[in-house]
Design a protein around this motif. Structure first.
Motif, PDB file in Angstrom:
ATOM      1  N   GLN A 146      -8.041  -7.805  13.827  1.00  0.00           N
ATOM      2  CA  GLN A 146      -8.175  -8.854  14.841  1.00  0.00           C
ATOM      3  C   GLN A 146      -8.700 -10.152  14.242  1.00  0.00           C
ATOM      4  N   SER A 147      -9.151 -10.098  12.987  1.00  0.00           N
ATOM      5  CA  SER A 147      -9.830 -11.250  12.391  1.00  0.00           C
ATOM      6  C   SER A 147      -8.893 -12.387  12.013  1.00  0.00           C
ATOM      7  N   GLY A 148      -7.600 -12.100  11.884  1.00  0.00           N
ATOM      8  CA  GLY A 148      -6.674 -13.133  11.432  1.00  0.00           C
ATOM      9  C   GLY A 148      -6.667 -13.293   9.919  1.00  0.00           C
ATOM     10  N   VAL A 149      -7.507 -12.509   9.214  1.00  0.00           N
ATOM     11  CA  VAL A 149      -7.574 -12.560   7.761  1.00  0.00           C
ATOM     12  C   VAL A 149      -6.481 -11.651   7.201  1.00  0.00           C
ATOM     13  N   TYR A 150      -5.778 -12.126   6.172  1.00  0.00           N
ATOM     14  CA  TYR A 150      -4.735 -11.308   5.554  1.00  0.00           C
ATOM     15  C   TYR A 150      -5.361 -10.166   4.773  1.00  0.00           C
ATOM     16  N   THR A 151      -4.742  -8.984   4.882  1.00  0.00           N
ATOM     17  CA  THR A 151      -5.215  -7.803   4.163  1.00  0.00           C
ATOM     18  C   THR A 151      -3.999  -7.031   3.648  1.00  0.00           C
ATOM     19  N   SER A 152      -4.270  -6.050   2.782  1.00  0.00           N
ATOM     20  CA  SER A 152      -3.207  -5.166   2.314  1.00  0.00           C
ATOM     21  C   SER A 152      -2.657  -4.379   3.494  1.00  0.00           C
ATOM     22  N   ARG A 153      -1.376  -3.957   3.386  1.00  0.00           N
ATOM     23  CA  ARG A 153      -0.772  -3.225   4.494  1.00  0.00           C
ATOM     24  C   ARG A 153       0.345  -2.319   3.999  1.00  0.00           C
ATOM     25  N   THR A 154       0.531  -1.216   4.710  1.00  0.00           N
ATOM     26  CA  THR A 154       1.619  -0.301   4.375  1.00  0.00           C
ATOM     27  C   THR A 154       2.955  -0.961   4.689  1.00  0.00           C
ATOM     28  N   ILE A 155       3.013  -1.706   5.793  1.00  0.00           N
ATOM     29  CA  ILE A 155       4.252  -2.392   6.158  1.00  0.00           C
ATOM     30  C   ILE A 155       3.914  -3.609   7.012  1.00  0.00           C
ATOM     31  N   GLU A 166       5.423  -0.703  12.721  1.00  0.00           N
ATOM     32  CA  GLU A 166       4.305  -0.931  11.794  1.00  0.00           C
ATOM     33  C   GLU A 166       3.200   0.101  12.020  1.00  0.00           C
ATOM     34  N   LEU A 167       2.818   0.313  13.263  1.00  0.00           N
ATOM     35  CA  LEU A 167       1.769   1.298  13.576  1.00  0.00           C
ATOM     36  C   LEU A 167       2.203   2.710  13.194  1.00  0.00           C
ATOM     37  N   ASP A 168       3.455   3.051  13.498  1.00  0.00           N
ATOM     38  CA  ASP A 168       3.961   4.384  13.168  1.00  0.00           C
ATOM     39  C   ASP A 168       3.981   4.637  11.665  1.00  0.00           C
ATOM     40  N   LEU A 169       4.103   3.576  10.874  1.00  0.00           N
ATOM     41  CA  LEU A 169       4.113   3.718   9.411  1.00  0.00           C
ATOM     42  C   LEU A 169       2.728   3.498   8.797  1.00  0.00           C
ATOM     43  N   GLY A 170       1.697   3.471   9.643  1.00  0.00           N
ATOM     44  CA  GLY A 170       0.330   3.483   9.132  1.00  0.00           C
ATOM     45  C   GLY A 170      -0.343   2.134   8.984  1.00  0.00           C
ATOM     46  N   ARG A 171       0.239   1.078   9.520  1.00  0.00           N
ATOM     47  CA  ARG A 171      -0.425  -0.218   9.418  1.00  0.00           C
ATOM     48  C   ARG A 171      -1.664  -0.228  10.300  1.00  0.00           C
ATOM     49  N   GLN A 197       0.848  -1.194   0.000  1.00  0.00           N
ATOM     50  CA  GLN A 197       0.000   0.000   0.000  1.00  0.00           C
ATOM     51  C   GLN A 197       0.881   1.241   0.000  1.00  0.00           C
ATOM     52  N   GLY A 198       0.421   2.264  -0.708  1.00  0.00           N
ATOM     53  CA  GLY A 198       1.136   3.537  -0.719  1.00  0.00           C
ATOM     54  C   GLY A 198       2.438   3.436  -1.496  1.00  0.00           C
ATOM     55  N   ASP A 199       3.413   4.246  -1.116  1.00  0.00           N
ATOM     56  CA  ASP A 199       4.737   4.238  -1.735  1.00  0.00           C
ATOM     57  C   ASP A 199       5.510   3.078  -1.114  1.00  0.00           C
ATOM     58  N   ARG A 200       5.449   1.929  -1.750  1.00  0.00           N
ATOM     59  CA  ARG A 200       5.978   0.694  -1.172  1.00  0.00           C
ATOM     60  C   ARG A 200       7.481   0.768  -0.913  1.00  0.00           C
TER      61      ARG A 200
END
Length: 171
Positions: free
Chosen positions: A91-100, A82-87, A17-20
């Motif tokens: 809680q679902s355990g399902v894989y999703t897109s992420r910034t990092i 990860e949180l600081d970079l916008g992740r 996501q974003g500027d990878r």
């Protein structure tokens, strides 16, 4: 003077996501600032998402660092980055897109399992996007559970994903 224990750690980083490239570079900068010394980094690979559909492919790499942090403190530090970079945490355990995404693959030769952290990473043997860059860093490094080298694990990997070399992070 008390000797401080240094640990060799291999981390896998990914972003779709974003500027990878920027996300990977910022993560590595923050790892160096907060966690430890960067020893090596792999090339960046473009890989399709594994286990879910997404608009963008992932960019993945692995790094080798040395740190004085224990595994629990290391996990807390990588999750904070990860949180600081916008992740966004799910809680679902399902894989999703992420910034990092930052995963600890190996921590010395430690084999440990807890509710929060499993070492080595339980699924790294099934992921080309981890094994290929790990081979760049240490192809003869041993998995402490199987006693197979990274090169052997890659040869045995059933992941059909196609990896393309994308970019070398600027040093």
């Amino acid at each position: 003077m008390e000797k401080i224990d240094e640990h060799t750690v291999y981390l896998s980083l990914g972003s779709n996501q974003g500027d990878r490239i920027e996300n990977l570079q910022r993560a590595i900068e923050l790892i160096q600032a907060r966690i430890g010394i960067l020893k090596q980094q792999s090339r960046i690979y473009q890989t399709p998402p594994l286990g879910f559909e997404a608009e963008m492919d992932f960019l993945n790499c692995c790094i080798e660092i040395t740190t004085t942090l224990n595994p629990t403190s290391l996990l807390a530090a990588t999750q904070k980055i990860e949180l600081d970079l916008g992740r966004k945490q799910t809680q679902s355990g399902v894989y999703t897109s992420r910034t990092i995404d930052i995963d600890t693959i190996l921590y010395d030769n430690l084999v440990d399992s807890s509710q929060k952290l499993n070492l080595p990473h339980p699924r790294f043997r099934d992921r080309k996007f981890v094994l290929e860059p790990m081979c760049e860093l240490n192809k003869n490094g041993l998995d402490p559970i199987t006693n197979l080298t990274m090169k052997q694990l890659l040869a045995n990997c059933g992941d059909p994903s196609e990896l393309k070399v994308y970019h070398q992070i600027k040093k």
